[in-house]
Scaffold this active site. Structure first.
Site, short mmCIF file in Angstrom:
data_model
loop_
_atom_site.label_atom_id
_atom_site.label_comp_id
_atom_site.label_asym_id
_atom_site.label_seq_id
_atom_site.Cartn_x
_atom_site.Cartn_y
_atom_site.Cartn_z
N LYS A 142 -9.14 -45.39 -11.20
CA LYS A 142 -8.76 -46.12 -12.42
C LYS A 142 -9.29 -47.56 -12.34
CE LYS A 142 -4.26 -47.18 -10.30
NZ LYS A 142 -2.85 -46.74 -10.22
N TYR A 151 -10.94 -81.16 -10.17
CA TYR A 151 -9.97 -81.44 -11.24
C TYR A 151 -8.62 -81.84 -10.65
CZ TYR A 151 -13.02 -79.35 -14.77
OH TYR A 151 -14.06 -79.07 -15.62
C1 LIG Z 1 -2.56 -46.37 -8.85
C2 LIG Z 1 -1.80 -45.17 -8.48
C3 LIG Z 1 -2.07 -44.50 -7.29
C4 LIG Z 1 -2.99 -45.06 -6.22
O1 LIG Z 1 -2.27 -46.05 -5.51
P1 LIG Z 1 -2.88 -46.84 -4.26
O2 LIG Z 1 -1.75 -47.66 -3.79
O3 LIG Z 1 -4.00 -47.66 -4.80
O4 LIG Z 1 -3.34 -45.84 -3.28
C5 LIG Z 1 -1.42 -43.30 -7.05
N1 LIG Z 1 -0.53 -42.79 -7.93
C6 LIG Z 1 -0.21 -43.44 -9.08
C7 LIG Z 1 0.79 -42.85 -9.98
C8 LIG Z 1 -0.82 -44.65 -9.37
O5 LIG Z 1 -0.49 -45.30 -10.50
#
Ligand SMILES: *Cc1c(COP(=O)(O)O)cnc(C)c1O
Length: 371
Positions: free
Chosen positions: A39, A263
């Site tokens: 994702k 800044y």
């Molecule tokens: C993002 C996500 C994962 C992966 O999690 P990591 O901590 O990056 O391994 C797995 N399951 C769900 C439901 C998620 O939203």
């Protein structure tokens, strides 16, 4: 002059390291399926090159968050892996069932209404449709409540026409093995999964894979660890580093005692100081919270960041370096072998996940290990 010389920063992504991390995780799963979570464009590193590399490693199951991500991934994998499975974590919104079917995406059903929607689509099609059912065991985010799950399991036809591939849940505190919440969620997950006899289970994210065999079930869903993020908060990192971020020094010069940097004049120098200005800023995802806190490595020497992070520039105190060891055009390791993703995240007061997914569009990206 090629673009590489002109690039203010170079982001090198080692796909072979991601493949090695995949093997390391899979080997810990005792035969359970190791899916890959890609994702948010593969946690900022490129969902398509990452997935294509993992396909070569034997991975055939991917998770995205949004249907749009799934559509893009499906199109990119049609030649390399036409039969791969793509699950969409964020569920099934009204009116989207046809889109899922058209692009071969499988929804994670997060609510009884989503199950009803998928049941209706199956009836319209006259065919069983695959899905994962998500039960909430303690995140209070997405997923069916325990009462919802019981109703789905016991009231006839609530899941009619659904080919239930897995029952899944998600851990809230998996990076902290001592946290009692892990065991509580495990107990509840076992109870809820038993409502659907014979259905496989999926529970562990990256960190969950390191909590022990009880947490494996039939499929794990690692994301962050594939990309080199440390799975357990207070332990050493067994994963291979994937990311190397080099920023270019644009200018290097001495300032006198009493002068300030950047800044807000937040950094005053107490003695004559040499400052290196690097062409990376918060517009590139070099988080503003790193101001006066981060460090970088130049020629093997760690140098502190001084002053605030600007949109396009950051400044380091390089007084300790020999004058010819730090010149305009030289590259500085902002993330590298001696200063990894978690080190930078610690300096920013955040997690490696946010560092990765914040990388901006201006970096010149180089992939190692492409096909
Ligand atoms: C993002 C996500 C994962 C992966 O999690 P990591 O901590 O990056 O391994 C797995 N399951 C769900 C439901 C998620 O939203």
């Amino acid at each position: 002059m090629g673009t590489s010389d002109a690039a203010a920063a170079i982001l090198t992504i080692d796909l072979d390291a991601i493949a090695a991390n995949y093997r390391l995780l899979r080997d810990r799963l005792g035969g359970a399926v190791c899916a890959a979570v890609v994702k948010a464009d593969g946690y900022g590193l490129g969902a398509v090159p990452v997935a294509r590399r993992l396909v070569r490693e034997g991975c055939d199951t991917f998770f995205v968050a949004q249907p749009g991500e799934g559509i893009a991934l499906r199109a990119a994998l049609t030649d390399a892996a036409p039969a791969c499975t793509i699950y969409v974590l964020n569920g099934l919104m009204p009116g989207t069932a046809d889109l899922y079917l058209e692009h071969g995406l499988i929804p994670v059903l997060n609510h009884p209404e989503e199950a009803e929607r998928w049941t209706r689509a199956a009836r319209d099609r006259g065919d069983a449709l695959p899905a994962i059912l998500h039960v909430d065991t303690g995140m209070s985010r997405l997923g069916c409540t325990p009462a919802d799950a019981e109703a789905l399991a016991t009231i006839p036809d609530r899941l009619a026409g659904i080919d239930l591939r897995y029952v899944m849940s998600h851990l809230a505190c998996a990076d902290d093995p001592g946290n009692a919440k892990n065991r509580e969620q495990l107990d509840l997950f076992r109870r809820l999964r038993n409502l659907f006899p014979g259905t496989r289970g999926s529970f562990a994210n990256s960190s969950g894979i390191f909590l022990g065999a009880d947490y494996r079930f039939d499929m794990a869903r690692p994301g962050a660890a594939l990309y080199g993020v440390r799975p357990l908060r207070n332990e050493s990192n067994p994963m291979n580093q994937v990311v190397h971020l080099q920023g270019r020094i644009l200018q290097c010069r001495f300032i006198d005692r009493g002068q300030s940097v950047g800044y807000g004049a937040s950094h005053l120098v107490a003695a004559r100081t040499r400052i290196a200005t690097v062409g990376v800023g918060y517009a590139d995802g070099y988080l503003r919270s790193l101001g006066n806190r981060a460090s970088a490595v130049i020629g093997g020497v760690r140098v502190p960041m001084v002053g605030r992070v600007s949109m396009d520039l950051i400044t380091f105190d390089v007084t300790d370096l020999p004058e010819d060891g730090c010149r305009a055009g030289d590259l500085v390791d902002l993330i590298g072998p001696d200063h990894g993703i978690d080190d930078l995240a610690d300096e920013a007061g955040t997690i490696g996940y946010e560092i990765l997914t914040s990388f901006g569009a201006r970096y010149e990206r180089r992939y190692l290990g492409t096909d």
